[in-house]
Design a protein around this motif. Structure first.
Motif, short mmCIF file in Angstrom:
data_model
loop_
_atom_site.label_atom_id
_atom_site.label_comp_id
_atom_site.label_asym_id
_atom_site.label_seq_id
_atom_site.Cartn_x
_atom_site.Cartn_y
_atom_site.Cartn_z
N ASP A 20 30.16 -8.86 -24.95
CA ASP A 20 28.85 -8.89 -24.30
C ASP A 20 28.84 -7.98 -23.07
O ASP A 20 27.85 -7.29 -22.81
CB ASP A 20 28.49 -10.32 -23.89
N ARG A 21 29.94 -8.02 -22.32
CA ARG A 21 30.00 -7.22 -21.09
C ARG A 21 29.87 -5.73 -21.40
O ARG A 21 29.19 -4.99 -20.69
CB ARG A 21 31.31 -7.50 -20.37
N TYR A 22 30.54 -5.28 -22.46
CA TYR A 22 30.57 -3.85 -22.76
C TYR A 22 29.63 -3.46 -23.90
O TYR A 22 29.70 -2.34 -24.39
CB TYR A 22 32.01 -3.41 -23.08
N ASN A 73 37.64 -7.45 -14.59
CA ASN A 73 36.70 -8.52 -14.92
C ASN A 73 37.22 -9.85 -14.40
O ASN A 73 37.63 -10.72 -15.18
CB ASN A 73 36.48 -8.59 -16.43
N HIS A 121 32.95 -12.76 -24.68
CA HIS A 121 32.52 -12.45 -23.32
C HIS A 121 32.72 -10.96 -23.03
O HIS A 121 31.85 -10.30 -22.44
CB HIS A 121 33.29 -13.30 -22.32
N ILE A 122 33.87 -10.43 -23.43
CA ILE A 122 34.15 -9.01 -23.21
C ILE A 122 33.19 -8.15 -24.03
O ILE A 122 32.69 -7.12 -23.55
CB ILE A 122 35.61 -8.69 -23.58
N ASP A 182 35.69 -12.32 -13.41
CA ASP A 182 34.84 -13.45 -13.73
C ASP A 182 34.95 -13.89 -15.18
O ASP A 182 34.15 -14.70 -15.64
CB ASP A 182 33.38 -13.12 -13.41
N LEU A 183 35.92 -13.36 -15.92
CA LEU A 183 36.10 -13.80 -17.29
C LEU A 183 36.39 -15.31 -17.32
O LEU A 183 37.07 -15.83 -16.43
CB LEU A 183 37.28 -13.07 -17.96
N VAL A 205 41.82 -4.86 -18.06
CA VAL A 205 40.59 -5.62 -18.30
C VAL A 205 40.53 -6.86 -17.41
O VAL A 205 39.48 -7.21 -16.87
CB VAL A 205 40.48 -6.00 -19.78
#
Length: 382
Positions: free
Chosen positions: A236-238, A204, A233-234, A206-207, A200
């Motif tokens: 929201d991304r997925y 990602n 954040h993760i 830009d985390l 991950v």
């Protein structure tokens, strides 16, 4: 005063003899066309250089050479994280290890005095570095061999344990075997978690904070707000529907924290209560009782489950119109009209064309269904 030079592999090379027995040699870091700092070590040169340094320190104090065996304590790194260890030997002089095999001596100066104290500290650090490099090599060898044979040690242990349990002739040891099997499963989950975290992080960049860095933070500095930020954040991304409580949640802050914010220790105590710990079970029970999310309805709204027979379907809703192949009307115009009149997935069903968002004659901004152009009767509500 004697002069020594550092070879590219870190070994000390004497350039002239000591003029006095009790004089400290000076180490000149020589910059040539073929060699520039920093010097690099492997486990062998680290041990050889450590022997030189410890031998010098002992000879300085005892006037005797280094014995065949000498007990030396290893030296803990000055700083350490998942990828780097650093031993600060003196002002502007650092021994650095970068995983997996990179080991260097970095310095801000060209020349410095090699005192017995520096030689001893440097030697102890090099012995520790040699152990670290040997361990890294062993881990790499183990990983390569496991990859080539397609099995990990934990897999072999689990197969052996399962076979013993299935044999059934180890009644006296059966509880121990079961406990060992449980421990192996937990270790496997932990190992997969580490792999997932690394993947991950790589996927990602830009985390706001990497998961690896989050895990490496000390318990005294890592807060639940840091964890919530990375997890949110993760999610929201997925596109993972997620609800989290933190002390900053408006409902908790407004109604229950008027006396001031909770400390991190107080928050952990609060979240360890049975009432909070049982919250996921309450949600699951509501789901089992049918009072939670209607997943079937959500699948139909998303065009993933047939609106007639609930069979799993694949493809874009602009092609399937929310039907499996068996239930899709042969007349594509009629199928589109029926799909439009059922309503947009973002709205309850049976809300008609008006529930879609977008310009007539183009596509719905939510579901992608083509909207009828002005004057087109295909989208009239029934």
């Amino acid at each position: 005063m004697a002069h020594h030079a550092l070879a590219p592999n870190g070994l000390l090379l004497r350039r002239d003899n000591l003029s006095q027995k009790d004089q400290h040699p000076r180490i000149d870091l020589v910059r040539t066309k073929d060699f520039s700092l920093p010097v690099t070590y492997d486990s062998h040169t680290a041990r050889d250089t450590a022997t030189q340094l410890l031998g010098y320190a002992r000879q300085f104090y005892t006037q005797s050479p280094l014995p065949r065996t000498l007990s030396v304590d290893l030296l803990d790194p000055t700083s350490h994280n998942a990828t780097t260890s650093t031993w600060s030997l003196g002002p502007g002089l650092d021994l650095c290890y970068h995983a997996p095999f990179d080991a260097t001596l970095d310095t801000e100066h060209d020349t410095w005095e090699l005192t017995p104290a520096l030689a001893t500290r440097w030697g102890r650090a090099l012995l520790t570095l040699a152990v670290v490099l040997d361990h890294a090599r062993a881990v790499a060898t183990h990983a390569v061999l496991a990859d080539r044979c397609g099995a990990r040690t934990i897999d072999n242990l689990r197969d052996w344990t399962n076979k013993k349990i299935e044999d059934g002739d180890n009644h006296d040891h059966f509880p121990i075997l079961c406990e060992f099997d449980r421990a192996l499963r937990e270790e496997d989950v932990f190992d997969r978690l580490h792999t997932l975290i690394a993947v991950v992080d790589i996927a990602n960049p830009d985390l706001p904070t990497t998961l690896t860095a989050l895990r490496l933070n000390a318990a005294e500095t890592l807060t639940h707000l840091d964890a919530a930020k990375a997890i949110g954040h993760i999610a929201d991304r997925y596109g993972i529907p997620l609800f989290m409580w933190t002390e900053e949640h408006w409902w908790i802050a407004r109604n229950h924290l008027s006396v001031g914010e909770l400390t991190e220790a107080e928050w952990r105590r609060f979240t360890s209560t049975p009432e909070v710990q049982d919250f996921p079970l309450h949600v699951e029970q509501r789901q089992l009782d049918g009072h939670g999310i209607d997943f079937e309805l959500a699948l139909q709204q998303a065009g993933l489950s047939c609106r007639e027979c609930s069979r799993r379907i694949h493809g874009e809703i602009t092609e399937t119109y929310g039907h499996c192949a068996a239930c899709l009307p042969a007349d594509r115009t009629a199928a589109l009209t029926e799909a439009l009149e059922r309503g947009c997935p973002a709205e309850p069903f049976n809300r008609g064309v008006a529930s879609h968002s977008g310009t007539p004659g183009e596509s719905c901004l939510v579901c992608g269904l083509p909207l009828p152009a002005p004057g087109d009767d295909s989208g009239d509500q029934r």
